[in-house]
Design a protein around this motif. Structure first.
Motif, PDB file in Angstrom:
ATOM      1  N   ILE A  91     -19.287  15.085  81.939  1.00  0.00           N
ATOM      2  CA  ILE A  91     -19.666  15.680  80.659  1.00  0.00           C
ATOM      3  C   ILE A  91     -20.403  16.976  80.891  1.00  0.00           C
ATOM      4  O   ILE A  91     -20.146  17.993  80.240  1.00  0.00           O
ATOM      5  CB  ILE A  91     -20.543  14.715  79.839  1.00  0.00           C
ATOM      6  CG1 ILE A  91     -19.711  13.539  79.374  1.00  0.00           C
ATOM      7  CG2 ILE A  91     -21.121  15.431  78.632  1.00  0.00           C
ATOM      8  CD1 ILE A  91     -20.499  12.539  78.576  1.00  0.00           C
ATOM      9  N   VAL A 107     -19.261  20.641  79.624  1.00  0.00           N
ATOM     10  CA  VAL A 107     -20.087  21.369  78.667  1.00  0.00           C
ATOM     11  C   VAL A 107     -20.541  22.695  79.226  1.00  0.00           C
ATOM     12  O   VAL A 107     -20.645  23.692  78.508  1.00  0.00           O
ATOM     13  CB  VAL A 107     -21.325  20.518  78.269  1.00  0.00           C
ATOM     14  CG1 VAL A 107     -22.285  21.331  77.445  1.00  0.00           C
ATOM     15  CG2 VAL A 107     -20.884  19.307  77.491  1.00  0.00           C
ATOM     16  N   LEU A 141     -28.659  16.924  75.918  1.00  0.00           N
ATOM     17  CA  LEU A 141     -27.562  16.132  75.390  1.00  0.00           C
ATOM     18  C   LEU A 141     -27.352  14.889  76.235  1.00  0.00           C
ATOM     19  O   LEU A 141     -27.173  13.780  75.740  1.00  0.00           O
ATOM     20  CB  LEU A 141     -26.299  16.991  75.444  1.00  0.00           C
ATOM     21  CG  LEU A 141     -25.353  16.909  74.279  1.00  0.00           C
ATOM     22  CD1 LEU A 141     -26.102  17.094  72.986  1.00  0.00           C
ATOM     23  CD2 LEU A 141     -24.304  17.982  74.431  1.00  0.00           C
ATOM     24  N   GLY A 144     -30.078  12.358  75.528  1.00  0.00           N
ATOM     25  CA  GLY A 144     -29.826  11.598  74.314  1.00  0.00           C
ATOM     26  C   GLY A 144     -28.730  10.572  74.517  1.00  0.00           C
ATOM     27  O   GLY A 144     -28.820   9.430  74.052  1.00  0.00           O
ATOM     28  N   SER A 145     -27.687  10.990  75.235  1.00  0.00           N
ATOM     29  CA  SER A 145     -26.571  10.100  75.483  1.00  0.00           C
ATOM     30  C   SER A 145     -27.020   8.883  76.282  1.00  0.00           C
ATOM     31  O   SER A 145     -26.663   7.745  75.969  1.00  0.00           O
ATOM     32  CB  SER A 145     -25.494  10.872  76.243  1.00  0.00           C
ATOM     33  OG  SER A 145     -24.567  10.016  76.806  1.00  0.00           O
ATOM     34  N   VAL A 183     -34.458   6.489  66.743  1.00  0.00           N
ATOM     35  CA  VAL A 183     -33.875   7.584  65.962  1.00  0.00           C
ATOM     36  C   VAL A 183     -34.782   8.807  65.995  1.00  0.00           C
ATOM     37  O   VAL A 183     -34.322   9.936  66.148  1.00  0.00           O
ATOM     38  CB  VAL A 183     -33.632   7.142  64.508  1.00  0.00           C
ATOM     39  CG1 VAL A 183     -33.243   8.327  63.669  1.00  0.00           C
ATOM     40  CG2 VAL A 183     -32.546   6.090  64.466  1.00  0.00           C
ATOM     41  N   ILE A 199     -34.489  10.587  69.390  1.00  0.00           N
ATOM     42  CA  ILE A 199     -33.233  11.318  69.539  1.00  0.00           C
ATOM     43  C   ILE A 199     -33.161  12.501  68.587  1.00  0.00           C
ATOM     44  O   ILE A 199     -32.632  13.562  68.938  1.00  0.00           O
ATOM     45  CB  ILE A 199     -32.034  10.381  69.339  1.00  0.00           C
ATOM     46  CG1 ILE A 199     -32.054   9.344  70.442  1.00  0.00           C
ATOM     47  CG2 ILE A 199     -30.744  11.156  69.342  1.00  0.00           C
ATOM     48  CD1 ILE A 199     -30.831   8.517  70.513  1.00  0.00           C
ATOM     49  N   MET A 227     -32.312  16.257  69.657  1.00  0.00           N
ATOM     50  CA  MET A 227     -31.195  17.006  69.081  1.00  0.00           C
ATOM     51  C   MET A 227     -31.664  18.310  68.450  1.00  0.00           C
ATOM     52  O   MET A 227     -30.983  19.334  68.516  1.00  0.00           O
ATOM     53  CB  MET A 227     -30.475  16.170  68.011  1.00  0.00           C
ATOM     54  CG  MET A 227     -29.510  15.178  68.577  1.00  0.00           C
ATOM     55  SD  MET A 227     -28.283  15.965  69.628  1.00  0.00           S
ATOM     56  CE  MET A 227     -27.131  16.605  68.440  1.00  0.00           C
ATOM     57  N   TYR A 246     -32.106  20.746  71.089  1.00  0.00           N
ATOM     58  CA  TYR A 246     -30.778  21.110  71.566  1.00  0.00           C
ATOM     59  C   TYR A 246     -30.132  22.143  70.652  1.00  0.00           C
ATOM     60  O   TYR A 246     -29.585  23.144  71.112  1.00  0.00           O
ATOM     61  CB  TYR A 246     -29.892  19.868  71.649  1.00  0.00           C
ATOM     62  CG  TYR A 246     -28.424  20.177  71.835  1.00  0.00           C
ATOM     63  CD1 TYR A 246     -27.527  20.020  70.788  1.00  0.00           C
ATOM     64  CD2 TYR A 246     -27.947  20.639  73.053  1.00  0.00           C
ATOM     65  CE1 TYR A 246     -26.189  20.304  70.955  1.00  0.00           C
ATOM     66  CE2 TYR A 246     -26.607  20.933  73.222  1.00  0.00           C
ATOM     67  CZ  TYR A 246     -25.738  20.770  72.178  1.00  0.00           C
ATOM     68  OH  TYR A 246     -24.417  21.063  72.331  1.00  0.00           O
ATOM     69  N   GLN A 268     -28.908  25.842  71.632  1.00  0.00           N
ATOM     70  CA  GLN A 268     -27.513  26.215  71.442  1.00  0.00           C
ATOM     71  C   GLN A 268     -27.395  27.537  70.710  1.00  0.00           C
ATOM     72  O   GLN A 268     -26.614  28.400  71.067  1.00  0.00           O
ATOM     73  CB  GLN A 268     -26.786  25.157  70.592  1.00  0.00           C
ATOM     74  CG  GLN A 268     -26.056  24.100  71.360  1.00  0.00           C
ATOM     75  CD  GLN A 268     -24.885  24.650  72.118  1.00  0.00           C
ATOM     76  OE1 GLN A 268     -25.049  25.120  73.224  1.00  0.00           O
ATOM     77  NE2 GLN A 268     -23.723  24.580  71.544  1.00  0.00           N
ATOM     78  N   ARG A 276     -25.992  33.213  70.814  1.00  0.00           N
ATOM     79  CA  ARG A 276     -26.293  34.608  70.524  1.00  0.00           C
ATOM     80  C   ARG A 276     -26.075  35.478  71.751  1.00  0.00           C
ATOM     81  O   ARG A 276     -25.534  36.558  71.679  1.00  0.00           O
ATOM     82  CB  ARG A 276     -27.752  34.702  70.086  1.00  0.00           C
ATOM     83  CG  ARG A 276     -27.910  35.339  68.733  1.00  0.00           C
ATOM     84  CD  ARG A 276     -29.335  35.402  68.296  1.00  0.00           C
ATOM     85  NE  ARG A 276     -30.283  35.072  69.321  1.00  0.00           N
ATOM     86  CZ  ARG A 276     -31.554  34.791  69.049  1.00  0.00           C
ATOM     87  NH1 ARG A 276     -31.975  34.797  67.813  1.00  0.00           N
ATOM     88  NH2 ARG A 276     -32.382  34.507  70.008  1.00  0.00           N
ATOM     89  N   TRP A 277     -26.535  34.989  72.874  1.00  0.00           N
ATOM     90  CA  TRP A 277     -26.451  35.804  74.077  1.00  0.00           C
ATOM     91  C   TRP A 277     -25.056  35.840  74.664  1.00  0.00           C
ATOM     92  O   TRP A 277     -24.641  36.846  75.212  1.00  0.00           O
ATOM     93  CB  TRP A 277     -27.411  35.274  75.134  1.00  0.00           C
ATOM     94  CG  TRP A 277     -28.803  35.626  74.842  1.00  0.00           C
ATOM     95  CD1 TRP A 277     -29.263  36.418  73.830  1.00  0.00           C
ATOM     96  CD2 TRP A 277     -29.941  35.209  75.583  1.00  0.00           C
ATOM     97  NE1 TRP A 277     -30.622  36.512  73.906  1.00  0.00           N
ATOM     98  CE2 TRP A 277     -31.060  35.803  74.961  1.00  0.00           C
ATOM     99  CE3 TRP A 277     -30.118  34.408  76.716  1.00  0.00           C
ATOM    100  CZ2 TRP A 277     -32.345  35.597  75.441  1.00  0.00           C
ATOM    101  CZ3 TRP A 277     -31.384  34.224  77.185  1.00  0.00           C
ATOM    102  CH2 TRP A 277     -32.487  34.810  76.567  1.00  0.00           C
TER     103      TRP A 277
END
Lengths: 310, 370, 286
Positions: free
Chosen positions: A188, A192, A237, A240-241, A288, A291, A295, A298, A302, A307-308
């Motif tokens: 993963i 990613v 990520l 969290g996973s 919850v 996480i 998120m 995250y 992101q 943007r960059w």
């Protein structure tokens, strides 16, 4: 139903206020009608997601049987074995995100620097896609066959004179579970982070060279800073996973290590103490919240990365 | 193909005096480079005088970018040499060549502000922070972006980004300034502004500059000399007016400005007959020995008169300002464009019969009939 | 918990590899090979071990074990129902939003991120709390919940597919030629969404076939649940069944990806992406 438009006075220089109001109510009507199209979807989400979450929220603060408000559940959920569960889950998630993060990064870099269209590259990318898909239960059994007490690799290692179980390794313990998690976390990470590498424009590297920078200087001033948000985000990520994972751990350990997800599961299986029936909800709420925070960070990272790397 | 090489004339007088010592002399000699089956460069030779602004002009694939990248050190030539002030630079890695390059687009480091981008080369040269910041600020000022020093590339427009890129390339006081189609990705108005800015900055600093582009207007308006390239070779290098008025080959003639093609017949004595006129031929004749050729002549080189029963019919008239461009269809399905002062162009309405003629004195280029 | 990545940024066409860069790349190979080879070994060993552990003979036995076919059939039924429900819910909604309510799209996107924030284990806790006994008595409650799990991935696929079309123009053209809504949907929009719908289907099916958490906690014996339970009886059979499950999912994914690729090339839609499929699996079979 008719929409009454106010009788028009002679239109002033700014137009007719009555007609404008009429237009506005027509627009509102249209908007309402348009929104009607998403009613099936929203109702499903409400019933299937919001309602259960509401139940969790209520249950977390509910005293069993009497139904009155209480903080008791939260208290129990944040102490003793449940606190231990949270801690262990976090520890596991940390290991199962940082380590695959680093390894995945290196593998992605190796793939990225391979010549485009080369066999190595294509195989590696396809393999990543495939292994990222290996599911929880089958994977657990694969590893039992490999590194379980009578597993193949265990036997090989014993033959060389090094029995991992004698050195404290336990497939059914924290280290073992982390190792199994890595099997899908690493691919993963590769998948990613590879696009992020692709986002490093060759012009930056050349411009840096042109300015007199050597390879390590390019990475230090441009490469790493630009990639950092993506790498951090991907690691989050993975965290969290790993944190919310249930199946793999359950299939491997059957509840022997205290993990929050497993503990919640045991509530559903009826293994609860009297008076603590609703603690599961508190645990769920806690999960919850954790996480959600992860998120949120995250998503911010992101956005910065996007943007960059535009 | 003879490459028409005019000797470098030297830099024009920089107003206000050059800020640094005079630029370097660059000599490119017989560069070749092949990529697989593609011959990108086929014996390119070029000399640049100190402080000169040379443009390499040509269609995509002609090798101009490859030449630039070899000069910068991002590619190596298969054979040939590049010398700067007499010293061979091929063994020198790109990072040590002291040449500032402006890329086509998106070359600013996204994680640094404009100021930090400009100062990057100075940081690599270990300038102390205060000095570095000051110098970077000066350069940003030179390109008119002082107010944007703290902005990040994604907050700047395309034109602003390229100005920062220019400042960054100049900050290191490079021996040679290299520009790889820096204006291609910008819109027309911004392009024009930037053209002037690049030129004025370059003149002020007196840096030897190589500018690569496929836009002939850009090349002609900015450069001291323009080299037209085709298939990895230099077809002609000359000052802009020479290139326009005295193109050495048909390719150059048609690439730079507009050219008309009129059928003609070679007449033994170095002359050609077209539009019932005998005109001297300039330059080479096509290899094909037959007498039929195409004559190349500029729109302003044709004469047009409103005459009933003439050799052409007007099909269109385009107002271009002081001059109007009139399209005329001649017999044999040949269309020509003729320029005529707008004040007197009213008589040439579409459908009118006109007579197109060649003033016989000026030599024309001939080429193979298409 | 799934990873939802955006499509990578469009990069300018890659330059012809410059010599110094090529030199740089050529100087790495040993390093690169070591890493990739090492990774390869790590990933292949468990497969090999599983094969040896269960023995080739066991594979035949798997199909005849008690509960195997029932469990498999249940999983397949659930997969079918979930897929149909998901498509029926998501396809019209996404098309509608793209056409009529484009400004809601960011909101929609955020909503579809929600199921990712809520671990399946927690979700099933809440669902079982609010469901009436009649629903709890049927395994199809799972299908209803699976739709929620599949939502993010279905949405992403469909959204990507719709973004690559100029939907408004197509619809306007169709309407101006006299086609009503049903015809436009069936003959104009859906054919162009084939890849996206395929992608969404693949993701949903893979999700359901591998889902363990909710099924086991809701106490229905779907295929993954059967595998775990059967371990008490015979380890090797469970391992063999695991390999079987992996292999089948795998083949299925690959086949659909290839089919999708071919269709995409003809119609020019998006690509069925193993990456998004990967994110699928992180969903909740873990």
């Amino acid at each position: 139903m008719t929409t009454q438009v106010a009788p028009a006075a002679a239109p002033g220089p700014l137009g007719d206020p009555g007609a404008a109001a009429g237009r506005r109510s027509l627009t509102n009507l249209r908007r309402a009608r348009d929104l009607a199209g998403v009613v099936p979807f929203t109702s499903y989400v409400l019933l299937g997601l919001v309602l259960p979450m509401g139940a969790i929220l209520i249950g977390a603060f509910r005293k069993p049987v009497s139904g009155s408000f209480t903080l008791h559940n939260l208290h129990i959920a944040s102490h003793g074995i449940y606190l231990h569960g949270f801690a262990t889950s976090m520890e596991l998630s940390l290991i199962a995100s940082v380590v695959p993060g680093i390894l995945g990064f290196l593998i992605a870099y190796a793939i990225f620097t391979a010549r485009r269209g080369s066999v190595l590259r294509r195989v590696a990318i396809t393999a990543s896609g495939v292994f990222a898909n290996f599911g929880g239960v089958p994977l657990a059994f694969l590893f039992i066959a490999t590194l379980g007490n009578t597993g193949l690799a265990t036997q090989w290692l014993t033959d060389i004179g090094f029995n991992p179980y004698n050195s404290g390794f336990d497939l059914y313990g924290l280290g073992g579970v982390a190792l199994v998690y890595m099997y899908f976390q690493i691919p993963i990470m590769v998948l990613v982070i590879l696009p992020a590498f692709e986002g490093l424009r060759p012009a930056w590297r050349e411009a840096a060279q042109n300015m007199g920078a050597r390879s390590w200087q390019y990475w230090r001033y441009v490469g790493v800073p630009v990639l950092a948000p993506s790498v951090l985000g991907a690691t989050l990520l993975l965290f969290g996973s790993a944190f919310s994972a249930y199946a793999t751990a359950e299939a491997l350990t059957s509840g022997t290590i205290p993990l929050t997800s497993i503990q919640i599961g045991s509530f559903l299986n009826g293994n609860v103490l009297a008076g603590q029936q609703d603690v599961g909800f508190a645990l769920g709420l806690g999960m919850v919240v954790i996480i959600a925070v992860v998120m949120l960070v995250y998503v911010c990272l992101q956005r910065r990365a996007a943007r960059w790397l535009r | 193909m003879t490459a028409n090489v005019t000797k470098a004339a030297g830099p024009p007088q920089a107003p206000g005096g050059a800020r640094h010592e005079a630029g370097v002399r660059v000599v490119i000699s017989q560069l070749t480079r092949t990529f697989g089956s593609l011959r990108a460069l086929d014996g390119l030779s070029l000399e640049m005088a100190p402080g000169e602004f040379v443009a390499l002009l040509g269609p995509s694939g002609c090798g101009k970018t490859t030449a630039l990248r070899i000069l910068a050190g991002f590619e190596t030539a298969d054979s040939g040499s590049v010398t700067v002030n007499g010293a061979d630079v091929s063994p020198v890695p790109a990072a040590r060549r002291d040449m500032g390059m402006v890329f086509q687009s998106y070359s600013l480091f996204p994680n640094m502000s404009a100021l930090d981008n400009v100062g990057f080369g100075l940081r690599m040269r270990r300038l102390p922070t205060a000095e570095r910041r000051q110098r970077a600020a000066e350069l940003l000022d030179m390109v008119g972006l002082t107010g944007h020093a703290r902005h990040y590339p994604h907050q700047l427009s395309g034109g602003q980004q390229q100005r920062v890129a220019l400042a960054r390339a100049l900050a290191i006081e490079p021996k040679v300034l290299l520009l790889d189609e820096p204006l291609s990705a910008l819109d027309a108005k911004v392009r024009l502004q930037l053209r002037e800015q690049i030129r004025s900055v370059q003149q002020r600093l007196g840096t030897t500059t190589l500018f690569v582009t496929h836009d002939q207007e850009e090349a002609l308006s900015m450069a001291d000399r323009v080299g037209v390239m085709k298939d990895g070779k230099l077809e002609q290098i000359a000052v802009p007016d020479q290139l326009y008025a005295r193109p050495a080959t048909a390719f150059v003639a048609e690439f730079v400005g507009t050219m008309n093609r009129i059928p003609g017949e070679l007449s033994g004595t170095g002359q050609v007959r077209a539009l019932d006129t005998l005109v001297p031929v300039h330059g080479e004749r096509p290899a094909d020995g037959t007498g039929t050729v195409d004559v190349l002549v500029r729109p302003e080189g044709l004469k047009i008169d409103a005459v009933p029963g003439g050799n052409g019919i007007v099909t269109d008239r385009a107002f271009l300002g002081s001059v109007s461009r009139i399209s005329v269809r001649l017999s044999g399905d040949v269309t020509v464009k003729v320029d005529h002062p707008s004040a007197a162009a009213g008589q040439f309405a579409p459908g009118e019969s006109v007579q197109i003629s060649l003033p016989g004195v000026a030599p024309v280029l001939v080429t193979q009939r298409r | 918990m799934a990873a939802v990545t955006d499509a990578g940024p469009a990069s300018p066409p890659a330059r012809v590899a410059s010599a110094p860069a090529a030199r740089r790349r050529r100087s790495l190979p040993v390093w690169r090979w070591i890493i990739l080879l090492g990774a390869g070994i790590y990933f292949l060993i468990p497969l090999y071990a599983a094969l040896r552990f269960s023995g080739f003979g066991t594979f035949g036995q798997v199909f005849s074990q008690t509960g195997f076919s029932d469990a498999l059939i249940l999983s397949v039924k659930l997969a079918l129902v979930t897929t149909v429900l998901t498509l029926v819910l998501m396809v019209p909604t996404t098309i509608y939003v793209h056409l009529r309510l484009p400004r809601i799209r960011p909101l929609l996107e955020s909503i579809t991120i929600l199921p990712i924030v809520i671990p399946p284990v927690v979700l099933i806790l809440g669902v079982l709390d609010v469901s009436p006994p009649s629903l709890k008595g049927t395994p199809y409650l799972l299908a209803l919940v699976y739709v929620i799990l599949a939502m993010p991935f279905a949405y992403r696929s469909l959204d990507a597919g719709l973004r690559s079309l100029d939907l408004k123009t197509l619809v306007d053209a169709s309407n101006s030629l006299g086609a009503g809504w049903p015809v436009t949907l069936w003959r104009v929009i859906l054919p162009n969404l084939r890849t996206a719908v395929l992608s969404a289907t693949v993701l949903t099916v893979a999700l359901v076939l591998g889902e363990f958490t909710m099924a086991s906690l809701d106490q229905y014996q779907t295929f993954p649940v059967w595998i775990v339970n059967f371990d008490q009886t015979s380890g090797p059979v469970s391992v063999a069944a695991s390999l079987f499950a992996l292999f089948v999912t795998w083949i299925f994914l690959l086949a659909i990806t290839m089919m999708g690729g071919r269709t995409a090339r003809r119609i020019g839609g998006g690509q069925v992406d193993l990456v998004s499929v990967a994110h699928q699996e992180t969903g909740d079979s873990r």
